[in-house]
Scaffold this active site. Structure first.
Site, mmCIF file in Angstrom:
data_model
loop_
_atom_site.group_PDB
_atom_site.id
_atom_site.type_symbol
_atom_site.label_atom_id
_atom_site.label_comp_id
_atom_site.label_asym_id
_atom_site.label_seq_id
_atom_site.Cartn_x
_atom_site.Cartn_y
_atom_site.Cartn_z
ATOM 1 N N TYR A 28 0.848 -1.208 0.000
ATOM 2 C CA TYR A 28 0.000 0.000 0.000
ATOM 3 C C TYR A 28 0.879 1.252 0.000
ATOM 4 C CZ TYR A 28 -3.538 3.412 1.450
ATOM 5 O OH TYR A 28 -4.366 4.521 1.513
HETATM 6 P P1 NDP Z 1 -13.729 3.059 0.435
HETATM 7 O O1 NDP Z 1 -13.419 1.611 0.534
HETATM 8 O O2 NDP Z 1 -14.927 3.591 1.119
HETATM 9 O O3 NDP Z 1 -13.811 3.482 -1.099
HETATM 10 C C1 NDP Z 1 -13.001 2.941 -2.085
HETATM 11 C C2 NDP Z 1 -13.650 3.230 -3.420
HETATM 12 O O4 NDP Z 1 -12.814 2.737 -4.460
HETATM 13 C C3 NDP Z 1 -14.989 2.539 -3.558
HETATM 14 O O5 NDP Z 1 -15.903 3.383 -4.209
HETATM 15 C C4 NDP Z 1 -14.686 1.337 -4.434
HETATM 16 O O6 NDP Z 1 -15.812 1.026 -5.219
HETATM 17 C C5 NDP Z 1 -13.586 1.917 -5.312
HETATM 18 N N1 NDP Z 1 -12.755 0.879 -5.895
HETATM 19 C C6 NDP Z 1 -11.972 -0.024 -5.272
HETATM 20 N N2 NDP Z 1 -11.403 -0.835 -6.159
HETATM 21 C C7 NDP Z 1 -11.839 -0.438 -7.393
HETATM 22 C C8 NDP Z 1 -11.612 -0.885 -8.707
HETATM 23 N N3 NDP Z 1 -10.817 -1.928 -8.987
HETATM 24 N N4 NDP Z 1 -12.227 -0.233 -9.729
HETATM 25 C C9 NDP Z 1 -13.039 0.808 -9.485
HETATM 26 N N5 NDP Z 1 -13.301 1.268 -8.256
HETATM 27 C C10 NDP Z 1 -12.705 0.650 -7.226
HETATM 28 O O7 NDP Z 1 -12.413 3.794 0.950
HETATM 29 P P2 NDP Z 1 -11.949 5.326 0.973
HETATM 30 O O8 NDP Z 1 -13.058 6.227 0.579
HETATM 31 O O9 NDP Z 1 -11.291 5.524 2.268
HETATM 32 O O10 NDP Z 1 -10.826 5.287 -0.132
HETATM 33 C C11 NDP Z 1 -10.783 6.176 -1.232
HETATM 34 C C12 NDP Z 1 -9.336 6.483 -1.537
HETATM 35 O O11 NDP Z 1 -8.782 7.212 -0.450
HETATM 36 C C13 NDP Z 1 -8.435 5.267 -1.757
HETATM 37 O O12 NDP Z 1 -7.574 5.483 -2.848
HETATM 38 C C14 NDP Z 1 -7.632 5.208 -0.453
HETATM 39 O O13 NDP Z 1 -6.394 4.590 -0.600
HETATM 40 C C15 NDP Z 1 -7.507 6.689 -0.148
HETATM 41 N N6 NDP Z 1 -7.175 6.975 1.234
HETATM 42 C C16 NDP Z 1 -8.026 6.595 2.229
HETATM 43 C C17 NDP Z 1 -7.679 6.854 3.545
HETATM 44 C C18 NDP Z 1 -8.570 6.458 4.667
HETATM 45 O O14 NDP Z 1 -8.124 6.519 5.821
HETATM 46 N N7 NDP Z 1 -9.818 6.063 4.429
HETATM 47 C C19 NDP Z 1 -6.443 7.545 3.896
HETATM 48 C C20 NDP Z 1 -5.622 7.898 2.760
HETATM 49 C C21 NDP Z 1 -6.009 7.618 1.480
HETATM 50 P P3 NDP Z 1 -16.274 -0.436 -5.680
HETATM 51 O O15 NDP Z 1 -15.927 -1.395 -4.587
HETATM 52 O O16 NDP Z 1 -17.747 -0.250 -5.876
HETATM 53 O O17 NDP Z 1 -15.561 -0.673 -6.953
#
Ligand code: NDP
Length: 244
Positions: A148
């Site tokens: 990650y």
């Molecule tokens: P969530 O798990 O709530 O959201 C992740 C989103 O990414 C979902 O909408 C999921 O949709 C989508 N996703 C995952 N894999 C795929 C794929 N292969 N294709 C298309 N869409 C995909 O987590 P967060 O909102 O926290 O995460 C959003 C971003 O923020 C990420 O990049 C994460 O690394 C980053 N981030 C988050 C932090 C945190 O503490 N939460 C801190 C720092 C960064 P679906 O499953 O429907 O495809």
């Protein structure tokens, strides 16, 4: 405005924040039901919103999503490449190929896939603005999350490369580096690691995790024309975490 990973967490919050600010939003993720519900909610509030199901790790899917935005709305001005996964955590020497490959495919190839199609769509129209969602893990280390951390450092690298390459063509490319934010990723991590949430809170100067709206607000500002001279930056949105 294209938002990837809009079916939950930060992307879902961003859809609401951007739509409230008047953006036409095109949402994508893999979960069709979640996207459709959000589009319905936004349209009920008077916003222009659509969704296209897609997997960011599949180049053709992202081509399809960008094509839809351009065909439906004439051009693509901005994109928030937010989709990503946390992945399984363990000490590095115990990580499997599968964990590494999945994280890299979604977090790194996903941003690469999105940017190449978005940039191709923006170039004929004089530019645009892209924000990639990295992480504090793109700036510093977090234990037991080596793939990650590597993936989020790579997002910073892709952001800098694209910002440099397309600055003269009017495309700004920046990244945000959120600290721990309350979403499905963190619910999963906290659920599987008792005491982790308290540890994160105590390691953060502001003493708490972020609400997804706070991250979306930073992305909205970077994407907007309120900061036209900003490109190639990585903005920590982290309650002071990396500043310590
Ligand atoms: P969530 O798990 O709530 O959201 C992740 C989103 O990414 C979902 O909408 C999921 O949709 C989508 N996703 C995952 N894999 C795929 C794929 N292969 N294709 C298309 N869409 C995909 O987590 P967060 O909102 O926290 O995460 C959003 C971003 O923020 C990420 O990049 C994460 O690394 C980053 N981030 C988050 C932090 C945190 O503490 N939460 C801190 C720092 C960064 P679906 O499953 O429907 O495809």
């Amino acid at each position: 405005m294209l938002i990837t990973g809009a079916s939950s967490g930060i992307g879902e919050a961003a859809a609401r924040v951007f739509a409230q600010e008047g953006a036409i939003v095109v949402l994508t993720a893999r979960r069709a039901d979640r996207l459709a519900a959000l589009v319905g909610e936004l349209r009920d509030k008077g916003a222009e919103a659509s969704c296209v199901v897609g997997d960011v790790s599949v180049a053709d899917d992202m081509a399809k999503v960008v094509d839809f935005a351009v065909t439906e709305y004439g051009r693509l001005d901005s994109a928030f490449n937010n989709a990503g996964i946390g992945g399984d955590r363990s000490p590095l020497h115990l990580m499997s190929d599968d964990v590494y490959d999945t994280i890299m495919d979604i977090n790194v190839r996903g941003v690469f896939n999105c940017m190449r199609h978005e940039i191709a769509a923006m170039l004929p129209h004089g530019g645009g603005s892209i924000v990639n969602n990295s992480s504090v893990g793109g700036l510093v280390s977090i234990p037991t999350a080596a793939p990650y951390i590597a993936s989020k450092h790579a997002v910073v690298g892709l952001t800098r490369a694209a910002a440099d390459e397309y600055a003269k063509q009017g495309i700004r490319v920046n990244a945000i580096a959120p600290g721990t934010t309350r979403s499905e990723i963190t619910a999963d991590w906290f659920g599987r690691n008792p005491g982790l949430e308290e540890l994160v809170n105590s390691a953060t100067p502001q003493g708490r995790t972020a609400h997804p709206d706070e991250i979306a607000a930073a992305a909205a500002w970077l994407l907007s024309d309120r900061c036209p001279f900003l490109t190639g930056t990585v903005l920590p949105v982290d309650g002071g975490y990396v500043n310590q």
